[in-house]
Design a protein around this motif. Sequence first.
Motif, mmCIF file in Angstrom:
data_model
loop_
_atom_site.group_PDB
_atom_site.id
_atom_site.type_symbol
_atom_site.label_atom_id
_atom_site.label_comp_id
_atom_site.label_asym_id
_atom_site.label_seq_id
_atom_site.Cartn_x
_atom_site.Cartn_y
_atom_site.Cartn_z
ATOM 1 N N GLY A 65 0.633 -0.702 -0.219
ATOM 2 C CA GLY A 65 0.221 0.166 -0.110
ATOM 3 C C GLY A 65 1.256 1.330 -0.057
ATOM 4 N N ASP A 66 2.317 1.058 -0.298
ATOM 5 C CA ASP A 66 2.461 1.907 -0.638
ATOM 6 C C ASP A 66 2.960 2.191 -1.720
ATOM 7 N N LEU A 67 1.945 3.822 -1.872
ATOM 8 C CA LEU A 67 1.728 4.236 -3.644
ATOM 9 C C LEU A 67 2.941 5.650 -3.456
ATOM 10 N N ALA A 68 3.544 6.201 -2.893
ATOM 11 C CA ALA A 68 4.532 6.886 -3.226
ATOM 12 C C ALA A 68 5.577 6.475 -3.112
ATOM 13 N N GLY A 69 5.942 5.278 -2.882
ATOM 14 C CA GLY A 69 7.226 4.263 -3.115
ATOM 15 C C GLY A 69 7.175 3.728 -4.051
#
Length: 320
Positions: free
Chosen positions: A287-291
């Motif tokens: 769920g790390d969308l920015a990463g």
Amino acid sequence: MTTLFTAPTRVGAYARLAKLDIWDYYLAVPLAWSLCGPARDDPAALATLGLFLIGAVGVVAGAVAFDDVAGFRDGRDWANCAPRDSASAAAPPRRRLHRKPLLTGELTEREAVLFGWGATLFGLLVWTWTVAFAEHHPLWSVLLLAGCFFGAVQYSRGIKISYRGLQEVVLAGFGAGLVLAAVGLCTGELTGFAVVQAALFGFGPLLVGVYANTRDARGDASVGRPTAAVLLTGRGNRLFIAALTAAEVGLVVAASLLGAAPWWFALAMLPATGLRAAQLRHGVGYGDLAGARLLGLHAHRVTVSLLILVNLFAPLLGGH
């Protein structure tokens, strides 16, 4: 709307409006150069590619400026820049506002619109000059270039393609079209391997955009912008992203197996495949969308670099 801070220079504000720090679409030009074969050393082809790149900068700058204007007018950008736990927060973090000079008050709406039209007109004039100057101008290449221009200008203005459920199509199609149009103007020819590479290039911005859209789904939904992340359930959107990732990898493998690319093509692309797997794990798994978005940028740049190397060395290794 209150100005939150003042930019050091207006030039910097316009540069951020044009998103000059995101240059991934412009990598279509060196990729097209590598696909030109013997024409790579032709001064006329090199000049054509140079003009093509200058025009692309203008067209893209105009498109993203109009997108910022649309987001400013309907409140989408303000909602998407707000802290994740409060879409109605009065003061979004400055780091999220830095690339939105309309929200910070550094530029007025009128200034942004004038810049958008100026950049668009500049891009159109340079691309027209490019077609006239090119040694080759097959109809399919000219039509592709016209389609790229139309899609960019109408993305968030006019018919607002991105507000009609076609955003993902434009993200991929614009990139693929740039590669093929540039190759056509330089060589007049189109190969199956060039089509494969153009499609892989198009996956680059697409697999950055879908993660960004997932992060911005709440703001997009509030203004009726129907991205896949808005239209699908959370699980459906994750499956959609996984399917796109699998399609890109599958295209690489199929090209090698079916003879559209050298037999070793899939092996050469393994570093990019690994980055795609890491991107999927971060974005869909954790769920790390920015990463995941950042990994997508790296994956696209590595993919283009590998494709260029493949094109340069394929003749030496018995490839296409």
